[in-house]
Design a protein around this motif. Structure first.
Motif, PDB file in Angstrom:
ATOM      1  N   CYS A 244     -16.011   0.908 -25.700  1.00 15.93           N
ATOM      2  CA  CYS A 244     -16.996   0.668 -24.647  1.00 15.93           C
ATOM      3  C   CYS A 244     -17.447   1.971 -23.988  1.00 15.93           C
ATOM      4  CB  CYS A 244     -16.452  -0.305 -23.613  1.00 15.93           C
ATOM      5  SG  CYS A 244     -16.044  -1.938 -24.313  1.00 15.93           S
ATOM      6  N   CYS A 245     -17.668   2.968 -24.824  1.00 18.94           N
ATOM      7  CA  CYS A 245     -18.157   4.276 -24.364  1.00 18.94           C
ATOM      8  C   CYS A 245     -19.264   4.736 -25.311  1.00 18.94           C
ATOM      9  CB  CYS A 245     -17.038   5.319 -24.362  1.00 18.94           C
ATOM     10  SG  CYS A 245     -15.699   4.983 -23.204  1.00 18.94           S
ATOM     11  N   PRO A 246     -20.198   5.582 -24.842  1.00 15.73           N
ATOM     12  CA  PRO A 246     -21.239   6.101 -25.732  1.00 15.73           C
ATOM     13  C   PRO A 246     -20.665   7.062 -26.758  1.00 15.73           C
ATOM     14  CG  PRO A 246     -21.385   7.125 -23.570  1.00 15.73           C
ATOM     15  CD  PRO A 246     -20.370   6.029 -23.450  1.00 15.73           C
ATOM     16  N   ALA A 247     -21.308   7.119 -27.929  1.00 21.56           N
ATOM     17  CA  ALA A 247     -20.822   7.964 -29.015  1.00 21.56           C
ATOM     18  C   ALA A 247     -20.797   9.438 -28.644  1.00 21.56           C
ATOM     19  CB  ALA A 247     -21.695   7.753 -30.258  1.00 21.56           C
ATOM     20  N   LYS A 248     -21.671   9.857 -27.723  1.00 18.87           N
ATOM     21  CA  LYS A 248     -21.741  11.272 -27.347  1.00 18.87           C
ATOM     22  C   LYS A 248     -20.457  11.762 -26.679  1.00 18.87           C
ATOM     23  CE  LYS A 248     -23.955  10.498 -22.839  1.00 18.87           C
ATOM     24  NZ  LYS A 248     -22.826  10.987 -22.059  1.00 18.87           N
ATOM     25  N   ASP A 249     -19.620  10.821 -26.242  1.00 20.55           N
ATOM     26  CA  ASP A 249     -18.363  11.211 -25.602  1.00 20.55           C
ATOM     27  C   ASP A 249     -17.303  11.643 -26.617  1.00 20.55           C
ATOM     28  OD1 ASP A 249     -19.586  10.564 -23.258  1.00 20.55           O
ATOM     29  OD2 ASP A 249     -18.363   8.799 -22.823  1.00 20.55           O
ATOM     30  N   PHE A 250     -17.605  11.492 -27.930  1.00 15.06           N
ATOM     31  CA  PHE A 250     -16.606  11.765 -28.949  1.00 15.06           C
ATOM     32  C   PHE A 250     -17.153  12.740 -29.984  1.00 15.06           C
ATOM     33  CE2 PHE A 250     -16.078   7.404 -27.413  1.00 15.06           C
ATOM     34  CZ  PHE A 250     -14.771   7.434 -26.949  1.00 15.06           C
ATOM     35  N   SER A 251     -16.242  13.415 -30.669  1.00 18.20           N
ATOM     36  CA  SER A 251     -16.636  14.301 -31.756  1.00 18.20           C
ATOM     37  C   SER A 251     -16.965  13.479 -32.993  1.00 18.20           C
ATOM     38  CB  SER A 251     -15.505  15.278 -32.080  1.00 18.20           C
ATOM     39  OG  SER A 251     -14.398  14.573 -32.634  1.00 18.20           O
ATOM     40  N   ILE A 252     -17.570  14.121 -33.994  1.00 18.15           N
ATOM     41  CA  ILE A 252     -17.903  13.437 -35.239  1.00 18.15           C
ATOM     42  C   ILE A 252     -16.633  12.908 -35.906  1.00 18.15           C
ATOM     43  CG2 ILE A 252     -18.846  13.733 -37.556  1.00 18.15           C
ATOM     44  CD1 ILE A 252     -20.811  15.739 -36.404  1.00 18.15           C
ATOM     45  N   CYS A 253     -15.586  13.690 -35.892  1.00 17.96           N
ATOM     46  CA  CYS A 253     -14.330  13.267 -36.502  1.00 17.96           C
ATOM     47  C   CYS A 253     -13.740  12.065 -35.774  1.00 17.96           C
ATOM     48  CB  CYS A 253     -13.327  14.416 -36.517  1.00 17.96           C
ATOM     49  SG  CYS A 253     -13.761  15.757 -37.636  1.00 17.96           S
ATOM     50  N   GLN A 254     -13.805  12.084 -34.450  1.00 12.11           N
ATOM     51  CA  GLN A 254     -13.284  10.968 -33.676  1.00 12.11           C
ATOM     52  C   GLN A 254     -14.083   9.688 -33.951  1.00 12.11           C
ATOM     53  OE1 GLN A 254     -13.575  12.911 -29.802  1.00 12.11           O
ATOM     54  NE2 GLN A 254     -11.337  12.865 -29.580  1.00 12.11           N
ATOM     55  N   CYS A 255     -15.408   9.826 -34.050  1.00  8.67           N
ATOM     56  CA  CYS A 255     -16.257   8.663 -34.338  1.00  8.67           C
ATOM     57  C   CYS A 255     -15.910   8.073 -35.702  1.00  8.67           C
ATOM     58  CB  CYS A 255     -17.730   9.057 -34.295  1.00  8.67           C
ATOM     59  SG  CYS A 255     -18.360   9.385 -32.626  1.00  8.67           S
ATOM     60  N   ALA A 256     -15.713   8.956 -36.692  1.00 12.65           N
ATOM     61  CA  ALA A 256     -15.369   8.493 -38.032  1.00 12.65           C
ATOM     62  C   ALA A 256     -14.037   7.757 -38.031  1.00 12.65           C
ATOM     63  CB  ALA A 256     -15.325   9.677 -38.990  1.00 12.65           C
ATOM     64  N   GLN A 257     -13.082   8.267 -37.257  1.00 14.94           N
ATOM     65  CA  GLN A 257     -11.774   7.622 -37.187  1.00 14.94           C
ATOM     66  C   GLN A 257     -11.882   6.250 -36.517  1.00 14.94           C
ATOM     67  OE1 GLN A 257      -8.769   9.930 -35.197  1.00 14.94           O
ATOM     68  NE2 GLN A 257      -7.243   8.287 -35.267  1.00 14.94           N
TER      69      GLN A 257
END
Length: 295
Positions: A244-257
């Motif tokens: 429940c957070c926007p993707a911009k709050d995470f790195s690309i690696c974190q998003c992939a995980q």
């Protein structure tokens, strides 16, 4: 009832005719009576508010109103679709209409019956959203879908298109109604598959509008055709996958995980479509989850 399968015999589309009626149901509660009333209500709303609708858009030339939950297009958080005061009132009248509520519930039941894994995936996401913020509710209490769209027509003729903002592995539900001859127009066309189908009044079809290019043929002069669609924005599922957070709050690696953990990869999404011989087992699994989940 007709099922369309891919080369792996996964169910990718369901075509449902008018449901079998209960003879004990009074005439005013019969399926066709519902659509006679809905047609009058939708046409009345269109005539009153036609000047407020955007009738020229990428899908075609007709009036449409979407409502429900939304995330995307620059939004920083999940929220209800932003509507003008006039359109908000129209949407509230639609959501409170008993006939449309019955149609929405029927569409959701078809999703649960023929796409049980996709249904469970969305139902779990909606429960997580409501636990995060109780204001995140579906437009209809008897439907799992997160958003709806009323196509006011009066000739709802869609050009060939994808609905790229929708969640790919969650089939959308479309029900057609109005006053038209289904033998002479309003056929559903799946351009990349090279097939088309007759689409009678009161019939419903479920398919991935994000994954299959689609449109429909025009109707005859003097006829009117409307349709009601339920769908799930892809951004909603991404919002849930990212806690429940926007993707911009995470790195690309974190998003992939997080995508992997939430089973949002391409193979996992394809796996949401049941193989025809696994359908009974998938339905049983969903019923089991209903007993295991807390109320």
């Amino acid at each position: 009832m007709h099922l369309v399968l891919n080369d792996e015999e996964r169910i990718i589309m369901v075509l449902v005719g008018n449901p079998t009626e209960d003879d004990r149901r009074p005439p005013e509660q019969q399926w066709q009576a519902i659509f006679q009333r809905l047609s009058k209500k939708v046409e009345a709303e269109r005539c009153e508010h036609v000047a407020t609708f955007d009738t020229r858009h990428r899908r075609g030339v007709y009036s449409v109103l979407s409502f429900g939950l939304s995330y995307g297009g620059g939004q920083v958080k999940l929220q209800a679709l932003r509507l003008s005061a006039t359109h908000h009132r129209v949407a509230e009248r639609l959501k409170s209409d008993k006939d449309l509520q019955r149609v929405a519930g029927f569409q959701s039941e078809i999703l649960a019956s023929y796409f049980p894994l996709a249904y469970q995936h969305l139902r779990t996401a909606m429960r997580k959203l409501q636990a995060h913020d109780p204001s995140f509710v579906a437009p209809f209490s008897h439907s799992v879908y997160a958003a709806g769209a009323m196509n006011f027509g009066p000739k709802t003729c869609c050009d060939a298109h994808f609905d790229m903002e929708n969640y790919p592995s969650l089939p959308c539900a479309i029900t057609a109604f109005g006053n038209f001859n289904p033998n002479k127009g309003s056929h559903l066309v799946l351009h990349d598959l090279g097939i088309y189908f007759r689409f009678p009044l009161g019939a419903t079809v479920l398919l991935s509008l994000a994954g299959i290019r689609h449109g429909n043929t025009t109707i005859q002069p003097g006829e009117k055709q409307y349709s009601f669609t339920q769908f799930c924005p892809g951004g909603l599922m991404r919002w849930v996958a990212y806690s429940c957070c926007p993707a911009k709050d995470f790195s690309i690696c974190q998003c992939a995980q997080m995508d992997a953990e939430a089973k949002e990869g391409w193979k996992q999404q394809l796996g949401q479509f049941s193989k025809v011989w696994d359908l009974d087992e998938d339905r049983a699994w969903v019923r089991e989850q209903e007993h295991l989940e807390p109320i």
